[in-house]
Design an enzyme around this catalytic site. Structure first.
Site, short mmCIF file in Angstrom:
data_model
loop_
_atom_site.label_atom_id
_atom_site.label_comp_id
_atom_site.label_asym_id
_atom_site.label_seq_id
_atom_site.Cartn_x
_atom_site.Cartn_y
_atom_site.Cartn_z
N LYS A 180 46.11 37.60 25.22
CA LYS A 180 45.33 36.36 25.29
C LYS A 180 44.52 36.36 26.58
O LYS A 180 45.03 36.11 27.66
CB LYS A 180 46.25 35.13 25.25
CG LYS A 180 45.51 33.93 24.65
CD LYS A 180 45.38 32.68 25.44
CE LYS A 180 45.19 32.45 26.83
NZ LYS A 180 43.86 31.86 27.15
N GLU A 255 52.41 37.64 38.05
CA GLU A 255 51.60 37.98 39.23
C GLU A 255 50.75 36.76 39.51
O GLU A 255 49.82 36.45 38.76
CB GLU A 255 50.76 39.24 38.97
CG GLU A 255 50.16 39.83 40.24
CD GLU A 255 48.76 39.34 40.50
OE1 GLU A 255 48.62 38.42 41.35
OE2 GLU A 255 47.83 39.85 39.89
N CYS A 289 43.20 37.81 43.89
CA CYS A 289 44.53 37.29 44.21
C CYS A 289 45.02 37.77 45.57
O CYS A 289 45.82 37.08 46.22
CB CYS A 289 45.52 37.70 43.12
SG CYS A 289 45.62 39.47 42.82
N GLU A 386 45.70 28.19 48.34
CA GLU A 386 44.82 29.26 47.87
C GLU A 386 43.48 28.68 47.46
O GLU A 386 43.41 27.78 46.62
CB GLU A 386 45.46 30.00 46.70
CG GLU A 386 44.64 31.18 46.22
CD GLU A 386 45.30 31.94 45.08
OE1 GLU A 386 45.20 33.18 45.07
OE2 GLU A 386 45.92 31.29 44.22
#
Length: 484
Positions: A180, A255, A289, A386
């Protein structure tokens, strides 16, 4: 590519393309122009169920898990070849869908080929071992077996290479896959489905469902016939997946986010550290990331580094990824532009000083300047959260006490990556042991190599991807003990 973009894009299930049962569609927007470039169907619970059942049948009754490792390897290598042949069009799709410059999307397509070839080579090297148990006259050994049906949920920041890398590890282990991709960047995953057909994969081994996370993603995570979820994305979604996976205690690899420190010592090679530290956060418009968004610089070279990075940022060409001169493309969406702009505004309101950048570029497209801020403190949102944008906070440090430096670097809920710039080998190795992060890059060391385990500490995730550990995460260990 106009023929591909104008297609009626459906779902790839059991080796064929099929329409969604729902009427909902997703408009795919070029972030450089804000124009709709394609429309894809949005799959939901019904499509996920069909895809999972196809993957289940392919695993339980199909040839893939029982195929000789060399045969699995050859099919994966064939897919690598057809991807390599289509690399230019894949890079184009990534650029108009995600916004990344062509130099970056071309490299990402090549990296996908590298992942496939690397993990194809692991197929024949998977196995257990003989164990010397404590009891006499027992022959004992362990077996490595594929976990089963894998739900692979991939992000929008590197759509194609992330999809291929997850899929390659699962396939090498002998699993079947329901992929997906992010609904924001679905085009390269749909092209991947066509290439999987071309490579000759058995039906049902790989299935691709495009849909919203609230519908397709939720259905995939909760499906009781899925044995494992591998997810790359936000920490908030990762926490929800942990809870949702409890239905059948499916295995989970996560992750997630990061707030990675870059630490620059006075003995660093500043000429290399300036572009290295800058691109550790500005590449792909900071939508990475492992972005080194907290920049700790020894006060002896603080001004020199900040001036150098600011000048470097000022010289970066911001523009459409299709422009060969562009080094920084747009952010992926209007929501992401608003998010990053909000963080910059928050930092200013909390007292941060913008050394360079901080503004939107142009009136069309989701462009923002590479931004350097200073005069921050640890309670600012810009330091704690973040951002996922091209924003770096420069923070001075005075002492050479590695424990103190590590404590400041580790002062975050995340632990995905860290960067060290120094010429002192002893200092590098000592500090690397003290940093609570899954990946330590030193003086520009490599990241996300298929041979190197990758994953996070703390709220940056569970488990490891890549390397032998990455493939074994898609396997179960079975022990056999025989009385002789």
């Amino acid at each position: 590519m106009s023929a591909f973009l104008s297609k009626r894009h459906g779902m790839f299930i059991n080796g064929d393309w099929t329409d969604s049962s729902a009427d909902e569609t997703i408009a795919v927007i070029d972030p450089a122009t804000e124009e709709v470039i394609a429309t894809v169907q949005a799959g939901g619970e019904a499509e996920v169920d069909r895809a999972v059942r196809a993957a289940r049948a392919a695993f339980d009754n199909g040839p893939w898990p029982n195929m000789a490792p060399i045969d699995r390897m050859m099919i994966m290598l064939r897919l690598a070849d057809v991807i390599e042949a289509a690399a230019d069009e894949i890079a184009f799709l990534e650029t108009i869908d995600n916004g990344m410059p062509m130099w970056l999307s071309t490299g990402a397509a090549a990296k996908a080929v590298l992942h496939l070839r690397h993990f194809a080579g692991i197929c024949g090297r998977l196995g257990g071992q003989v164990h010397n148990v404590t009891q006499p006259d027992i022959h004992a050994y362990s077996i490595k077996e594929p976990v089963g049906v894998v739900g692979a949920i991939t992000p929008w920041n590197f759509p194609f290479v992330m999809a291929v890398a997850k899929m390659a590890q699962a396939l090498a282990a002998g699993c079947t896959v329901v992929l997906k991709p992010s609904e924001i960047t679905p085009l390269s995953a749909l092209r991947l489905g066509e290439l999987i057909q071309q490579a000759g994969f058995p039906d049902g081994v790989v299935n691709i469902i495009v849909g919203y996370g609230r519908d397709a993603g939720k259905a995939l995570v909760e499906h009781l016939l899925v044995d494992k979820i591998s997810f790359t994305g936000s920490t908030a979604t990762g926490k929800w997946i942990v809870q949702a996976a409890a239905g059948n205690l499916k295995r989970v690899t996560l992750e997630l986010g990061g707030k990675s420190p870059t630490i620059v010592f006075p003995d660093a090679d500043v000429e290399r550290a300036v572009p290295g530290a800058a691109m550790a956060v500005f590449a792909n418009s900071g939508q990475v990331c492992v972005a080194g968004s907290r920049l700790f610089i020894h006060r002896k070279i603080f001004d020199k580094m900040v001036d150098g990075i600011s000048a470097f940022a000022a010289n970066l060409k911001v523009g459409s990824g299709l422009d060969a001169d562009s080094q920084i493309g747009p952010l992926v969406s209007r929501d992401q532009l608003d998010r990053v702009s909000g963080f910059i505004e928050s930092g200013i309101n909390e007292g941060a000083h913008v050394v360079h950048g901080g503004k939107r570029v142009g009136d069309a497209g989701y462009f923002v300047q590479p931004t350097v801020v200073a005069e921050t403190h640890g309670d600012m949102r810009i330091i704690k959260e973040e951002i996922f944008g091209p924003v770096v906070a420069a923070i001075p440090f005075d002492d050479d006490d590695l424990d103190q430096i590590a404590a400041r670097a580790n002062d975050t809920n995340y632990g995905l990556a860290a960067y060290i710039w120094s010429s002192d080998a002893s200092k590098i190795h000592k500090l690397a042991r003290k940093l609570r992060a899954g990946l330590i890059q030193v003086n520009g060391g490599t990241a996300l190599d298929p041979a190197l385990p990758f994953g996070g500490f703390k709220e940056s995730g569970w488990g490891r991807e890549y390397g032998a550990e990455g493939v074994e995460a898609y396997m179960e260990t079975k022990s056999v003990a025989i009385q002789l």
